[in-house]
Design a protein around this motif. Sequence first.
Motif, PDB file in Angstrom:
ATOM      1  N   THR A  27      17.088 -54.498  50.818  1.00 21.40           N
ATOM      2  CA  THR A  27      16.042 -54.021  50.292  1.00 21.40           C
ATOM      3  C   THR A  27      14.989 -55.173  49.935  1.00 21.40           C
ATOM      4  N   LYS A  28      13.677 -54.812  50.116  1.00 19.93           N
ATOM      5  CA  LYS A  28      12.429 -55.728  49.928  1.00 19.93           C
ATOM      6  C   LYS A  28      12.809 -56.534  48.611  1.00 19.93           C
ATOM      7  N   GLN A  29      13.552 -56.127  47.715  1.00 19.45           N
ATOM      8  CA  GLN A  29      13.854 -56.733  46.500  1.00 19.45           C
ATOM      9  C   GLN A  29      14.833 -57.745  46.501  1.00 19.45           C
ATOM     10  N   HIS A  75      14.209 -57.127  61.002  1.00 21.13           N
ATOM     11  CA  HIS A  75      15.299 -58.086  60.738  1.00 21.13           C
ATOM     12  C   HIS A  75      15.137 -59.424  59.820  1.00 21.13           C
ATOM     13  N   ILE A  76      16.203 -59.805  59.155  1.00 18.85           N
ATOM     14  CA  ILE A  76      16.057 -60.636  58.203  1.00 18.85           C
ATOM     15  C   ILE A  76      16.961 -61.942  58.637  1.00 18.85           C
ATOM     16  N   GLY A  84      11.243 -65.165  51.264  1.00 18.78           N
ATOM     17  CA  GLY A  84      11.630 -63.969  50.697  1.00 18.78           C
ATOM     18  C   GLY A  84      10.717 -62.728  50.859  1.00 18.78           C
ATOM     19  N   GLN A  85      10.003 -62.668  51.870  1.00 20.66           N
ATOM     20  CA  GLN A  85       9.072 -61.531  52.350  1.00 20.66           C
ATOM     21  C   GLN A  85       9.171 -61.500  53.726  1.00 20.66           C
ATOM     22  N   ASP A  86       8.289 -60.232  53.997  1.00 20.50           N
ATOM     23  CA  ASP A  86       8.289 -59.871  55.504  1.00 20.50           C
ATOM     24  C   ASP A  86       7.235 -60.263  56.048  1.00 20.50           C
ATOM     25  N   LEU A  87       7.276 -61.198  57.038  1.00 21.66           N
ATOM     26  CA  LEU A  87       6.240 -62.125  57.733  1.00 21.66           C
ATOM     27  C   LEU A  87       5.589 -61.474  59.249  1.00 21.66           C
ATOM     28  N   ILE A 107      20.836 -62.017  59.644  1.00 25.58           N
ATOM     29  CA  ILE A 107      21.743 -62.008  58.764  1.00 25.58           C
ATOM     30  C   ILE A 107      21.557 -60.589  58.273  1.00 25.58           C
ATOM     31  N   GLY A 108      20.638 -59.695  58.494  1.00 31.23           N
ATOM     32  CA  GLY A 108      20.538 -58.382  58.039  1.00 31.23           C
ATOM     33  C   GLY A 108      19.396 -57.757  58.637  1.00 31.23           C
ATOM     34  N   ILE A 109      19.506 -56.487  58.037  1.00 33.06           N
ATOM     35  CA  ILE A 109      18.267 -55.393  58.507  1.00 33.06           C
ATOM     36  C   ILE A 109      17.550 -55.189  57.294  1.00 33.06           C
ATOM     37  N   LEU A 110      16.237 -55.422  57.215  1.00 36.65           N
ATOM     38  CA  LEU A 110      15.546 -54.840  56.162  1.00 36.65           C
ATOM     39  C   LEU A 110      15.138 -53.371  55.846  1.00 36.65           C
TER      40      LEU A 110
END
Length: 76
Positions: free
Chosen positions: A5-7, A27-28, A48-51, A71-74
């Motif tokens: 999650t975003k958190q 994507h993270i 720590g945020q979506d760019l 490393i993951g999906i947001l």
Amino acid sequence: MKTYTKQQLALRNGQDKPEIWVAYKGHIYDVTESRLWRNGKHYEHWAGQDLTDELEDAPHTEAVFGKFSTIGILII
């Protein structure tokens, strides 16, 4: 691939946990080892945020994310 999650992403800001992550187009990416992201800051951008919306102001293209591990999906 694991989802976050975003958190959860926000905790990987270089301050709260040892990992430094950023998201782009869902994507993270782990940028922990990048010298340009030390302490969770890259010029005027914070980890720590979506760019996704901020890339158009960057002097580079999205190809830069190819240097980092996904490393993951947001999830929103």
